[in-house]
Design an enzyme around this catalytic site. Sequence first.
Site, PDB file in Angstrom:
ATOM      1  N   LEU A 110      11.169 -20.653  -4.131  1.00 11.29           N
ATOM      2  CA  LEU A 110      10.110 -19.767  -3.638  1.00 11.29           C
ATOM      3  C   LEU A 110       8.874 -19.811  -4.540  1.00 11.29           C
ATOM      4  CD1 LEU A 110       9.167 -17.254  -1.896  1.00 11.29           C
ATOM      5  CD2 LEU A 110      10.293 -15.836  -3.621  1.00 11.29           C
ATOM      6  N   GLU A 123     -11.671  -4.566  -6.056  1.00  5.24           N
ATOM      7  CA  GLU A 123     -12.104  -3.163  -5.916  1.00  5.24           C
ATOM      8  C   GLU A 123     -11.281  -2.224  -6.804  1.00  5.24           C
ATOM      9  OE1 GLU A 123     -11.516  -5.252  -3.318  1.00  5.24           O
ATOM     10  OE2 GLU A 123     -13.631  -5.539  -2.787  1.00  5.24           O
ATOM     11  N   HIS A 155       3.362   3.379  -8.660  1.00  2.56           N
ATOM     12  CA  HIS A 155       3.299   1.951  -9.004  1.00  2.56           C
ATOM     13  C   HIS A 155       4.603   1.516  -9.688  1.00  2.56           C
ATOM     14  CE1 HIS A 155      -0.798   2.121  -7.780  1.00  2.56           C
ATOM     15  NE2 HIS A 155      -1.259   2.745  -8.845  1.00  2.56           N
ATOM     16  N   ARG A 163     -11.112   1.951 -10.075  1.00  3.72           N
ATOM     17  CA  ARG A 163     -10.287   3.172 -10.195  1.00  3.72           C
ATOM     18  C   ARG A 163     -10.437   3.755 -11.604  1.00  3.72           C
ATOM     19  NH1 ARG A 163      -4.766   2.572  -6.608  1.00  3.72           N
ATOM     20  NH2 ARG A 163      -5.837   1.897  -4.737  1.00  3.72           N
ATOM     21  N   ARG A 216       1.573  -5.090   6.058  1.00  2.88           N
ATOM     22  CA  ARG A 216       0.905  -4.028   5.296  1.00  2.88           C
ATOM     23  C   ARG A 216       1.713  -2.747   5.440  1.00  2.88           C
ATOM     24  NH1 ARG A 216      -5.312  -2.507   4.176  1.00  2.88           N
ATOM     25  NH2 ARG A 216      -4.858  -0.740   2.828  1.00  2.88           N
ATOM     26  N   SER A 263      -8.615  -5.170   4.235  1.00  7.06           N
ATOM     27  CA  SER A 263      -9.044  -4.799   2.886  1.00  7.06           C
ATOM     28  C   SER A 263      -9.380  -5.997   1.987  1.00  7.06           C
ATOM     29  CB  SER A 263      -7.975  -3.928   2.203  1.00  7.06           C
ATOM     30  OG  SER A 263      -7.810  -2.729   2.911  1.00  7.06           O
ATOM     31  N   ASP A 288       0.837  -1.203   0.000  1.00 11.86           N
ATOM     32  CA  ASP A 288       0.000   0.000   0.000  1.00 11.86           C
ATOM     33  C   ASP A 288       0.872   1.254   0.000  1.00 11.86           C
ATOM     34  OD1 ASP A 288      -2.317   1.462   0.008  1.00 11.86           O
ATOM     35  OD2 ASP A 288      -2.704   1.214   2.151  1.00 11.86           O
TER      36      ASP A 288
HETATM   37  C1  FPP Z   1      -1.485   0.156  -3.619  1.00 16.07           C
HETATM   38  O1  FPP Z   1      -1.123   1.505  -3.591  1.00 16.07           O
HETATM   39  C2  FPP Z   1      -0.827  -0.594  -4.686  1.00 16.07           C
HETATM   40  C3  FPP Z   1      -1.444  -1.178  -5.757  1.00 16.07           C
HETATM   41  C4  FPP Z   1      -2.899  -1.087  -5.954  1.00 16.07           C
HETATM   42  C5  FPP Z   1      -0.710  -1.887  -6.823  1.00 16.07           C
HETATM   43  C6  FPP Z   1       0.580  -2.578  -6.477  1.00 16.07           C
HETATM   44  C7  FPP Z   1       1.312  -2.821  -7.745  1.00 16.07           C
HETATM   45  C8  FPP Z   1       2.631  -2.713  -7.924  1.00 16.07           C
HETATM   46  C9  FPP Z   1       3.591  -2.428  -6.861  1.00 16.07           C
HETATM   47  C10 FPP Z   1       3.151  -2.891  -9.324  1.00 16.07           C
HETATM   48  C11 FPP Z   1       4.045  -4.040  -9.566  1.00 16.07           C
HETATM   49  C12 FPP Z   1       3.618  -5.324  -9.035  1.00 16.07           C
HETATM   50  C13 FPP Z   1       4.024  -6.528  -9.492  1.00 16.07           C
HETATM   51  C14 FPP Z   1       3.600  -7.753  -8.751  1.00 16.07           C
HETATM   52  C15 FPP Z   1       4.862  -6.708 -10.687  1.00 16.07           C
HETATM   53  P1  FPP Z   1      -2.259   2.609  -3.702  1.00 16.07           P
HETATM   54  O2  FPP Z   1      -2.345   3.051  -5.109  1.00 16.07           O
HETATM   55  O3  FPP Z   1      -3.528   2.071  -3.117  1.00 16.07           O
HETATM   56  O4  FPP Z   1      -1.646   3.733  -2.792  1.00 16.07           O
HETATM   57  P2  FPP Z   1      -2.448   4.821  -1.952  1.00 16.07           P
HETATM   58  O5  FPP Z   1      -3.168   4.080  -0.875  1.00 16.07           O
HETATM   59  O6  FPP Z   1      -1.361   5.689  -1.436  1.00 16.07           O
HETATM   60  O7  FPP Z   1      -3.358   5.530  -2.907  1.00 16.07           O
END
Ligand code: FPP
Length: 240
Positions: A132, A68, A38, A72, A189, A197, A21
Amino acid sequence: MAYKEKIDMSRLPVHIAVIMDGNGRWAQQRGYDRIVGHQNGVTSVRETTEAAAEIGIKYLTLYAFSTENWGRPKQEVDALMELLVDTIEKETPTLNKNNVRLRAIGDLSRLPEGAENKLRNCLKQTETNTGLNLVLALSYSARWEITAAAQAMCRDARDGRLNPDDITDRVVASYLDTRDMPDPDLLIRTSGEQRISNFLLWQLAYTELYFTETHWPDFRKENFYQAIYEYQQRERRFGK
Ligand code: FPP
């Protein structure tokens, strides 16, 4: 002393699950578009996977895209999907080299067709690896998973393959996407929120929860090892 050296290697968690997160907040704090968060989160995925493989963790499950998240803005969903699939494709040779088996849980049928095909191809390429297990939760939510399991159990009962009186918690677990994986020992988390969540609701029943203020794009091996060290300071009683 570095946390890695403080870890008792004889009492490692077998399965670690992570809610990654804070990508959006990390980007916004720096005046960037959310997708930059991201993109930087990919480095943390790589670091965490390497850290887990280095010490012999057997299962690492990452919450990469929730049911969910489909809600977005389209621009963010499209960019995130592309990033996920591109990263998975690009990293597959490295996963193979390191004996990592890539797996996925979630409603993959909701992914765009091209993305689903690419993902399935990568899953196939690593399926005989024995190190793994890197499990990506994609288009996943626990309520979706449990609802799908309930539907499948009812169908089997209707068709005479399952006697409702024989349903135990082990039978329910055998209908979940995680059917052949142990439950997580530790959930991490990032980014300060203290919530589950809709992640692995069934499987987290006795899991130790660890929350850190660090945003996911800043999460490094040392943060991962710290979480394991803190986990090892706790006493697990499983309700006994
Ligand atoms: C949450 O942050 C994160 C995600 C919804 C996506 C996680 C994806 C990656 C890290 C990309 C790469 C992953 C792989 C497995 C190759 P948020 O956008 O909810 O952050 P916020 O709560 O600050 O808005």
